[in-house]
Design a protein around this motif. Structure first.
Motif: not given
Length: 279
Positions: A184-187, A189-204
């Motif tokens: 679960p920690d891998d998921y 970390a991966l979500e955090l990396a994607i969202k913080n990489a300035s690859v788009g706008k995200w809804r929260y």
């Protein structure tokens, strides 16, 4: 010593000398062969060392898979985008520039005229830009970005529209990540990396509205014991943006984002795998 004996002695001595010269010559030849073998060994070792990274590089270039897979049209378009061009436009109407790129790419460029009109962009707007041996991908960015325009690849055509409209044209892709995420920690970390990489706008979710892309994003929670638990369906803010969901049985991420954002996500996942595979 008689003459006959003396003659035999001279012949014998000459035979010994000849044999000695043959031994010396043979030893010299052996030394030359040995030197050549020693000289060739470093070159062979260097060649072997040079060959090893090539094999590794081939492995690191493996592309991130996702579903639905690209159509043949989309694959051909991606390859065309990497071709290099050398062009210059001086006060050339945008419409003529797009027609030229349509010929270069061999695809249909469909202009969303309504979206352009709403943003005050005209096909008659003059374009003045120098493109010195750049990829078609970079060239398109140089032309469209100053006008707040972009392109969106559909399954059999390419649409030219505004960045504002493109933000609303979300596409859903399934990214298998079983080789990258085991816990679960891998998921998280991966979500955090994607969202913080300035690859788009995200809804929260409203409980995390305006947050910095914290782990979990509302699609699951992790208990203190490290057990992944399904969260209630999140209620999102009104802000436009993409979402990430996890489907744990298939070890995949379901990502809804714009076309351009998906391109960046694929690149990011490839880079993460390359970093992981380094010795």
């Amino acid at each position: 010593m008689s003459g006959i004996l003396r003659q035999k002695y001279v012949v014998a001595m000459m035979g010994c000398l000849a044999a000695g010269w043959l031994v010396i010559a043979a030893n010299a030849a052996d030394r030359q062969v040995a030197k050549k073998i020693q000289a060739d060994q470093p070159a062979a070792e260097v060649a072997a060392l040079k060959a090893k990274p090539a094999v590794k590089q081939q492995t690191m270039e493996m592309k991130q898979p996702f579903f639905p897979a690209l159509t043949q049209f989309e694959k051909n378009f991606q390859e065309k985008l990497d071709e290099t061009i050398d062009e210059e436009y001086i006060d050339t109407p945008l419409e003529d520039v797009l027609k030229h790129f349509q010929e270069l790419l061999g695809v249909s460029l469909v202009v969303s005229r309504k979206a352009l009109d709403e943003e005050g962009v005209s096909l008659e707007d003059p374009i003045s830009v120098s493109i010195p041996k750049l990829s078609i991908r970079s060239a398109l960015s140089l032309i469209l970005k100053p006008l707040d325009l972009t392109y969106v690849v559909e399954r059999d055509f390419v649409q030219i529209t505004t960045k504002y409209q493109a933000q609303e044209m979300l596409k859903t892709r399934v990214y298998p990540v079983a080789d990258y995420c085991q816990t679960p920690d891998d998921y998280l970390a991966l979500e955090l990396a994607i969202k913080n990489a300035s690859v788009g706008k995200w809804r929260y979710p409203k409980t995390n509205a305006g947050g910095g892309g914290g782990g979990g994003g509302g699609f699951f929670q992790v208990s203190p014991q490290g057990i992944m638990m399904q969260s209630p369906p999140p209620v999102y803010t009104e802000e436009n943006g993409g979402t990430i969901s996890v489907v744990f049985p298939s070890k995949s991420l379901v990502i809804s984002q714009t076309y351009q954002s998906h391109e960046k996500i694929v690149e990011l996942l490839n880079q993460l795998r390359q970093a992981r595979d380094l010795d």
